[in-house]
Design an enzyme around this catalytic site. Structure first.
Site, short mmCIF file in Angstrom:
data_model
loop_
_atom_site.label_atom_id
_atom_site.label_comp_id
_atom_site.label_asym_id
_atom_site.label_seq_id
_atom_site.Cartn_x
_atom_site.Cartn_y
_atom_site.Cartn_z
N GLU A 36 0.85 -1.20 0.00
CA GLU A 36 0.00 0.00 0.00
C GLU A 36 0.88 1.24 0.00
O GLU A 36 2.11 1.15 0.16
CB GLU A 36 -0.92 -0.02 1.22
CG GLU A 36 -1.99 -1.10 1.10
CD GLU A 36 -2.90 -1.20 2.31
OE1 GLU A 36 -3.19 -0.18 2.93
OE2 GLU A 36 -3.29 -2.33 2.63
N HIS B 178 -9.08 9.47 3.16
CA HIS B 178 -8.67 8.37 2.27
C HIS B 178 -8.90 8.85 0.85
O HIS B 178 -9.98 9.36 0.53
CB HIS B 178 -9.48 7.11 2.56
CG HIS B 178 -8.87 5.88 1.95
ND1 HIS B 178 -8.81 5.70 0.58
CD2 HIS B 178 -8.28 4.80 2.51
CE1 HIS B 178 -8.21 4.53 0.34
NE2 HIS B 178 -7.88 3.97 1.50
N ARG C 202 -0.87 8.92 1.85
CA ARG C 202 -2.25 9.38 1.63
C ARG C 202 -2.46 10.87 1.66
O ARG C 202 -3.31 11.40 0.96
CB ARG C 202 -3.14 8.79 2.72
CG ARG C 202 -3.54 7.44 2.38
CD ARG C 202 -4.50 6.91 3.39
NE ARG C 202 -4.42 5.48 3.21
CZ ARG C 202 -4.88 4.59 4.03
NH1 ARG C 202 -5.48 4.97 5.13
NH2 ARG C 202 -4.75 3.32 3.77
N HIS D 42 -11.40 9.54 6.87
CA HIS D 42 -11.18 8.10 7.04
C HIS D 42 -10.66 7.74 8.43
O HIS D 42 -11.07 6.74 9.00
CB HIS D 42 -10.17 7.66 5.98
CG HIS D 42 -9.82 6.22 5.99
ND1 HIS D 42 -10.75 5.23 5.75
CD2 HIS D 42 -8.63 5.58 6.18
CE1 HIS D 42 -10.16 4.05 5.80
NE2 HIS D 42 -8.88 4.23 6.08
N ARG E 25 -0.97 8.81 9.19
CA ARG E 25 -0.79 7.37 9.43
C ARG E 25 -0.37 6.63 8.16
O ARG E 25 -0.95 6.84 7.08
CB ARG E 25 -2.11 6.78 9.94
CG ARG E 25 -2.08 5.26 10.09
CD ARG E 25 -3.39 4.79 10.66
NE ARG E 25 -4.48 4.97 9.74
CZ ARG E 25 -4.97 4.01 8.96
NH1 ARG E 25 -4.45 2.79 8.97
NH2 ARG E 25 -5.99 4.25 8.16
P1 FAD Z 1 -13.59 0.28 15.94
O1 FAD Z 1 -13.29 -0.94 15.18
O2 FAD Z 1 -14.18 1.42 15.20
O3 FAD Z 1 -14.59 -0.09 17.11
C1 FAD Z 1 -15.16 0.92 17.92
C2 FAD Z 1 -16.25 0.29 18.75
O4 FAD Z 1 -16.66 1.19 19.78
C3 FAD Z 1 -17.51 -0.05 17.97
O5 FAD Z 1 -17.94 -1.31 18.42
C4 FAD Z 1 -18.51 1.02 18.41
O6 FAD Z 1 -19.86 0.63 18.33
C5 FAD Z 1 -18.08 1.18 19.85
N1 FAD Z 1 -18.48 2.45 20.46
C6 FAD Z 1 -18.16 3.71 20.07
N2 FAD Z 1 -18.68 4.59 20.91
C7 FAD Z 1 -19.34 3.90 21.87
C8 FAD Z 1 -20.09 4.26 23.01
N3 FAD Z 1 -20.31 5.55 23.36
N4 FAD Z 1 -20.62 3.28 23.79
C9 FAD Z 1 -20.46 1.98 23.45
N5 FAD Z 1 -19.77 1.58 22.36
C10 FAD Z 1 -19.21 2.53 21.59
N6 FAD Z 1 -6.84 0.10 9.11
C11 FAD Z 1 -5.87 -0.76 8.82
O7 FAD Z 1 -4.90 -0.88 9.55
N7 FAD Z 1 -5.97 -1.53 7.69
C12 FAD Z 1 -7.03 -1.45 6.85
O8 FAD Z 1 -7.09 -2.17 5.86
C13 FAD Z 1 -8.05 -0.53 7.13
N8 FAD Z 1 -9.11 -0.39 6.30
C14 FAD Z 1 -10.13 0.41 6.68
C15 FAD Z 1 -11.28 0.48 5.89
C16 FAD Z 1 -12.37 1.23 6.30
C17 FAD Z 1 -13.60 1.30 5.43
C18 FAD Z 1 -12.31 1.95 7.52
C19 FAD Z 1 -13.48 2.75 7.99
C20 FAD Z 1 -11.16 1.92 8.29
C21 FAD Z 1 -10.07 1.16 7.88
N9 FAD Z 1 -8.91 1.09 8.64
C22 FAD Z 1 -7.92 0.22 8.31
C23 FAD Z 1 -8.85 1.76 9.94
C24 FAD Z 1 -9.17 0.70 11.01
O9 FAD Z 1 -10.17 -0.15 10.53
C25 FAD Z 1 -9.64 1.34 12.29
O10 FAD Z 1 -8.77 2.37 12.67
C26 FAD Z 1 -9.64 0.28 13.40
O11 FAD Z 1 -10.44 -0.81 13.00
C27 FAD Z 1 -10.17 0.89 14.67
O12 FAD Z 1 -10.34 -0.17 15.59
P2 FAD Z 1 -10.90 0.16 17.02
O13 FAD Z 1 -11.05 -1.13 17.72
O14 FAD Z 1 -10.09 1.22 17.65
O15 FAD Z 1 -12.33 0.83 16.74
C1 SIN Z 2 -7.36 0.56 2.60
O1 SIN Z 2 -7.59 -0.63 2.42
O2 SIN Z 2 -7.09 1.35 1.71
C2 SIN Z 2 -7.40 1.10 3.99
C3 SIN Z 2 -6.14 0.82 4.67
C4 SIN Z 2 -5.98 1.66 5.88
O3 SIN Z 2 -6.79 2.53 6.17
O4 SIN Z 2 -4.97 1.46 6.55
#
Ligand code: FAD
Ligand code: SIN
Length: 537
Positions: free
Chosen positions: A117, A240, A286, A347, A382
């Site tokens: 990437e 993104h 990015r 993003h 990032r």
């Molecule tokens: P999340 O996975 O967002 O989980 C947050 C949780 O908190 C959810 O369950 C939500 O419901 C809960 N929550 C929030 N507020 C409250 C509240 N007040 N009370 C109770 N529950 C609450 N990163 C990579 O490294 N590689 C990738 O390929 C990649 N692709 C991506 C593609 C997309 C479309 C997106 C949106 C992001 C991508 N990212 C990627 C970024 C990455 O997915 C996120 O940064 C990461 O998953 C965040 O994980 P997390 O556990 O911190 O939060």
């Molecule tokens: C993507 O698949 O382009 C998202 C990867 C990332 O947010 O790290």
């Protein structure tokens, strides 16, 4: 009012929350609070994968250099080293939890099929097709369901943290739990625990256009801010470069891995333009690619640019990118034959609650992991696929730290927590106000606090958001709380944090680009906002 007692409360059920819960379940009873169904989180939608050094021609040093380069001088090098070094064990854990990453065929030499990437000098992104996040989330949820020490509480939304200073107790201030809206009944409960882990993810919904799911309203950042915990680097919002441009394709991302496998960014005439902006072309980091697209769109007056991956052929595209191929087809785009229309969208939040690699914050009893945290890994921008890695490594490190210190053993479980005060609040008959303000916050952030900023736009945004916050505050006190109102209150609070942080940074660095200060200051500094607890209700 209902009271729940746990040894550990984890708020959020994405990668950071679920790994936290699994690791902490060895130490005691864990409550996981999730505001919708547990699988609804950014993790579930991740496509590209998880970056980790896996081959002998790669090294932690090379991954570190790529991360520092993307971070534009603001990463904390020791944090970067610590997290990247923790990568292989975190991957081992994921494999142990049952995750299956894509592998190369025997003819191609076998082993993991590593993706590439933007900003990565090597192929080092482990993925499961382009459904990586869904596979991770499902594997973790299966493990959690089989773990008797973990109680999953779905449709429960944390409203605010409960601290001893807020309770008026004299001891050293610490976090003792959270008030939680039980979304199915509208009742508010108190969840009490000596350790609260915020794993609430990011806040893309602060912006009108985003790749994020609806739950991404930065609730954890807003709650921590209201509790007086320092918040860092909120000006660095990652846009993104390639979200699908189609009126019905709400938030669908076209993974950077598509460019990693050879897609070119082109304009309507089919001319590739990225080389004019960066020698790495379509695979530049990015911030550079998103700014270049923004500039091309403004210059041409066109509403989008395009990705061209047609040369890879149908059978390759359908096997490497089944999700993207199918989703584009649903919108009438055959990616083996046609260009894919794309635009940048909000993003990822590089900033968040200031926390160590082990999740520790300035508030004893409060830990923050995953996207809600600002550890110093990402700096001003990032590197792709470093976020899932950070969530997995930091959740593990947090549990290891708690195993050493065991704060639950000294915790007074009788701390009295008052009932939630409904006062004179009545059910709202003004849903239209919430809807209107919700749109106004997001439109304002998109128009004035986006990819290219100026002092005037930031000042205008600040005035509008302050007014909106005042209106939302009144609404919050007058009407019974609902999930929508709580989210609106949080995105407005976080919008203010982003604007204030952007105003404080008088330079252009990484994702923060302003026409008023186009150059880089010689010394890189974090922007930290720390207001007294309760100030920002
Ligand atoms: P999340 O996975 O967002 O989980 C947050 C949780 O908190 C959810 O369950 C939500 O419901 C809960 N929550 C929030 N507020 C409250 C509240 N007040 N009370 C109770 N529950 C609450 N990163 C990579 O490294 N590689 C990738 O390929 C990649 N692709 C991506 C593609 C997309 C479309 C997106 C949106 C992001 C991508 N990212 C990627 C970024 C990455 O997915 C996120 O940064 C990461 O998953 C965040 O994980 P997390 O556990 O911190 O939060
Ligand atoms: C993507 O698949 O382009 C998202 C990867 C990332 O947010 O790290």
């Amino acid at each position: 009012m209902q009271y729940y007692n746990f040894d550990f409360v984890v708020i959020g059920s994405g990668i950071a929350g679920l790994i936290s819960a699994l690791r902490l379940s060895r130490l005691g009873r864990v409550g996981v609070i999730s505001k919708k169904v547990a699988s609804e989180c950014s993790t579930n939608y991740a496509q590209g994968g998880i970056a980790c050094v896996m081959t002998s021609d790669d090294s932690i040093q090379m991954h570190l250099e790529d991360t520092l380069d993307a971070g534009a001088g603001l990463c904390d090098e020791s944090v970067v080293r610590e997290i990247l070094t923790g990568g292989p064990s975190a991957i081992e854990d994921l494999l142990h939890y049952g995750l299956k990453f894509s592998e190369r065929s025997a003819e191609d030499g076998g082993g993991f099929d590593l993706g590439r990437e933007g900003g990565h000098s090597k192929r080092r992104v482990l993925h499961a097709g382009d459904f990586t996040g869904r596979e991770i989330e499902q594997a973790l949820l299966r493990r959690v369901a089989a773990e008797p020490a973990v109680v999953m509480m779905e449709h429960c939304m944390a409203i605010d943290l409960i601290t001893t200073s807020w309770l008026g107790l004299d001891d050293e201030n610490r976090c003792t739990g959270a008030y939680v809206l039980m979304q199915k009944t509208g009742q508010v409960a108190a969840v009490r625990a000596p350790v609260v882990v915020l794993a609430t993810g990011g806040g893309g919904k602060t912006y009108l256009y985003t790749s994020n799911p609806d739950v991404a309203t930065a609730d954890g950042v807003a709650m921590a801010w209201r509790a007086g915990v320092p918040i860092a680097n909120m000006e660095f919002i990652q846009f993104h470069p390639t979200c699908l441009f189609h009126p019905d394709a709400k938030s669908f991302l076209v993974s950077e891995a598509v460019r990693g496998e050879g897609a070119e960014l082109v304009n309507r005439e089919g001319e590739s333009f990225m080389e004019r902006y960066d020698r790495r072309g379509s695979l530049a980091p990015r911030d550079i690619v998103a700014r270049a697209i923004d500039s091309e769109m403004k210059a041409s007056g066109q509403p989008c640019v395009y990705l061209d991956i047609r040369h890879k052929g149908r059978s390759y595209l359908e096997s490497r990118f089944p999700n993207i191929s199918a989703e584009c087809r649903r919108f009438g785009i055959d990616i083996a034959e046609q260009l894919i229309p794309v635009v940048p969208a909000a993003h990822y939040f590089c900033g968040g609650v200031q926390a160590g690699v082990d999740g520790r914050t300035t508030l004893p009893g409060l830990y923050v992991v995953g996207e809600a945290a600002c550890t110093g890994l990402h700096g001003a921008n990032r590197l792709a696929s470093n976020s899932l890695l950070e969530g997995a490594v930091c959740a593990r490190r947090m549990a290891d730290h708690l195993e050493q210190v065991r704060p639950d053993r000294q915790f007074d479980r009788r701390i009295p927590i008052p009932e939630w005060k409904f006062d004179e609040a009545v059910p709202s008959d003004e849903g239209v106000v919430v809807e209107h303000n919700w749109n106004e916050v997001r439109q304002c952030m998109w128009d004035y606090v986006g990819i290219v900023r100026t002092n005037r736009r930031l000042d205008r945004a600040y005035r509008r958001i302050r007014n909106l916050r005042q209106e939302i505050r009144e609404y919050y006190h007058d009407y019974l709380v609902t999930g929508d109102v709580l989210e609106l209150r949080n995105i407005a609070a976080v919008a203010e944090l982003i604007i204030r942080s952007a105003q404080l940074r008088q330079e252009s660095r990484g994702l923060h680009y302003t026409l008023d200060y186009p150059s880089l200051l010689p010394t890189a500094r974090n922007t930290v906002i720390s207001d007294p607890a309760g100030e920002n209700i």
